[in-house]
Design a protein around this motif. Structure first.
Motif, short mmCIF file in Angstrom:
data_model
loop_
_atom_site.label_atom_id
_atom_site.label_comp_id
_atom_site.label_asym_id
_atom_site.label_seq_id
_atom_site.Cartn_x
_atom_site.Cartn_y
_atom_site.Cartn_z
N CYS A 34 0.86 -1.19 0.00
CA CYS A 34 0.00 0.00 0.00
C CYS A 34 0.90 1.24 0.00
O CYS A 34 2.05 1.19 0.42
CB CYS A 34 -1.00 0.00 1.15
SG CYS A 34 -0.37 0.38 2.77
N VAL A 35 0.36 2.34 -0.53
CA VAL A 35 1.15 3.55 -0.75
C VAL A 35 0.38 4.76 -0.26
O VAL A 35 -0.83 4.87 -0.46
CB VAL A 35 1.48 3.72 -2.24
CG1 VAL A 35 2.18 5.03 -2.50
CG2 VAL A 35 2.34 2.57 -2.75
N PHE A 36 1.11 5.69 0.34
CA PHE A 36 0.57 6.99 0.72
C PHE A 36 1.26 8.04 -0.15
O PHE A 36 2.47 8.04 -0.26
CB PHE A 36 0.88 7.29 2.19
CG PHE A 36 0.17 6.37 3.14
CD1 PHE A 36 -0.99 6.78 3.77
CD2 PHE A 36 0.67 5.12 3.41
CE1 PHE A 36 -1.64 5.95 4.66
CE2 PHE A 36 0.03 4.27 4.30
CZ PHE A 36 -1.13 4.69 4.92
N THR A 37 0.50 8.95 -0.74
CA THR A 37 1.10 10.05 -1.49
C THR A 37 1.25 11.23 -0.54
O THR A 37 0.70 11.24 0.56
CB THR A 37 0.25 10.45 -2.70
OG1 THR A 37 -0.95 11.11 -2.25
CG2 THR A 37 -0.11 9.24 -3.56
N ASN A 38 1.98 12.28 -0.97
CA ASN A 38 2.06 13.47 -0.12
C ASN A 38 1.93 14.78 -0.90
O ASN A 38 1.94 15.85 -0.31
CB ASN A 38 3.33 13.47 0.74
CG ASN A 38 4.61 13.45 -0.06
OD1 ASN A 38 4.60 13.55 -1.28
ND2 ASN A 38 5.71 13.31 0.65
N VAL A 39 1.76 14.70 -2.21
CA VAL A 39 1.48 15.89 -3.01
C VAL A 39 0.48 15.49 -4.09
O VAL A 39 0.50 14.36 -4.59
CB VAL A 39 2.78 16.50 -3.60
CG1 VAL A 39 3.39 15.60 -4.66
CG2 VAL A 39 2.55 17.89 -4.14
#
Length: 189
Positions: A84-89
Motif C-alpha cells: 500500500c502507498v501513501f502520497t504526499n502531493v
C-alpha cells in the motif's frame, strides 16, 4: 512486564534522529528516515520506507513494500497491507519542487488498509475503517466504513473486530452493537 529492545535487521537503514519503541521489529531492506517516530511493538516488514517526519503508533503492522511518506501519521493498531502507498502531493512533477505543498494524511486507531491500496494525501481515515485491496482513497473515510474500488466508495460498515456488519449492526464475532446516524457509525454497547 518485560521490555524488549527494538530489533533492526542488519540490512535495514535507520537514519539519525529516528525513535523506535520497545519490542518493535524492522525487517530486511527497510529504510527509516530522519525525524520518524515508531511506537512500541510495531512490525515493519521487508522493503518499507518510512519518513522523513512520519509518526507510527504502537502495535501497528506495516507489511512488505509499504511507503509512508512525509506527513503520514498512523495512530495505534493500524494495519498497512503489502504494497500500500501513501502520497504526499496532489500534482507531482519531476522538474517542479513542491515540498511546500505536501499534505498530511491521518490514519485513526485500528484502521486497516488492504494490499496495493493507494491513499491520496490530505485525507483522514476514520478509526477502525477498512480499505479494500487495490482501492484508491480520494476523500475522507468515516470511522468503521468499508471502502472498495477506484475511487473508493463505502459499501458497508465493519466492527472494531473487522467483521462486516449486516442490517442489525451487531458484530458477529463480539456481539458489540452499533448505531448509524447521519452517515456515521458509532458503538452503542
Amino acid at each position: 512486564m518485560s521490555s524488549a529492545q527494538p530489533f533492526v535487521h542488519e540490512s535495514a537503514y535507520v537514519d539519525d534522529g529516528v525513535e523506535i519503541g520497545e519490542g518493535t521489529k524492522v525487517w530486511h531492506f527497510s529504510h527509516i528516515l530522519p525525524r520518524t517516530r515508531i511506537g512500541r511493538n510495531v512490525s515493519v516488514g521487508q522493503n518499507v520506507v518510512a519518513g522523513p517526519d512520519v509518526t507510527v503508533g504502537d502495535n501497528c503492522k506495516i507489511q512488505n513494500n509499504v511507503s509512508l511518506y512525509k506527513g503520514v501519521e498512523l495512530e495505534n493498531g493500524v494495519f498497512c497491507g503489502p504494497s500500500c502507498v501513501f502520497t504526499n502531493v496532489l500534482n507531482p512533477r519531476a522538474e517542479i519542487e513542491r515540498k511546500d505543498e505536501f499534505r498530511p494524511t491521518h490514519v485513526r486507531r485500528g484502521a486497516t488498509i488492504g494490499a496495493n491500496a493507494t491513499i491520496v494525501c490530505g485525507h483522514e481515515l476514520g478509526e477502525y475503517c477498512m480499505i479494500g485491496a487495490g482501492a484508491v482513497v480520494t476523500k475522507d473515510v468515516p470511522a468503521y466504513a468499508l471502502m472498495v474500488g477506484v475511487p473508493a466508495r463505502r459499501i458497508g460498515w465493519v466492527s472494531r473486530a473487522g467483521e462486516i456488519l449486516d442490517e442489525t449492526l451487531t458484530c458477529p464475532r463480539t456481539r458489540e452493537r452499533y448505531a448509524e446516524e447521519n452517515g456515521t457509525l458509532r458503538p452503542v454497547g
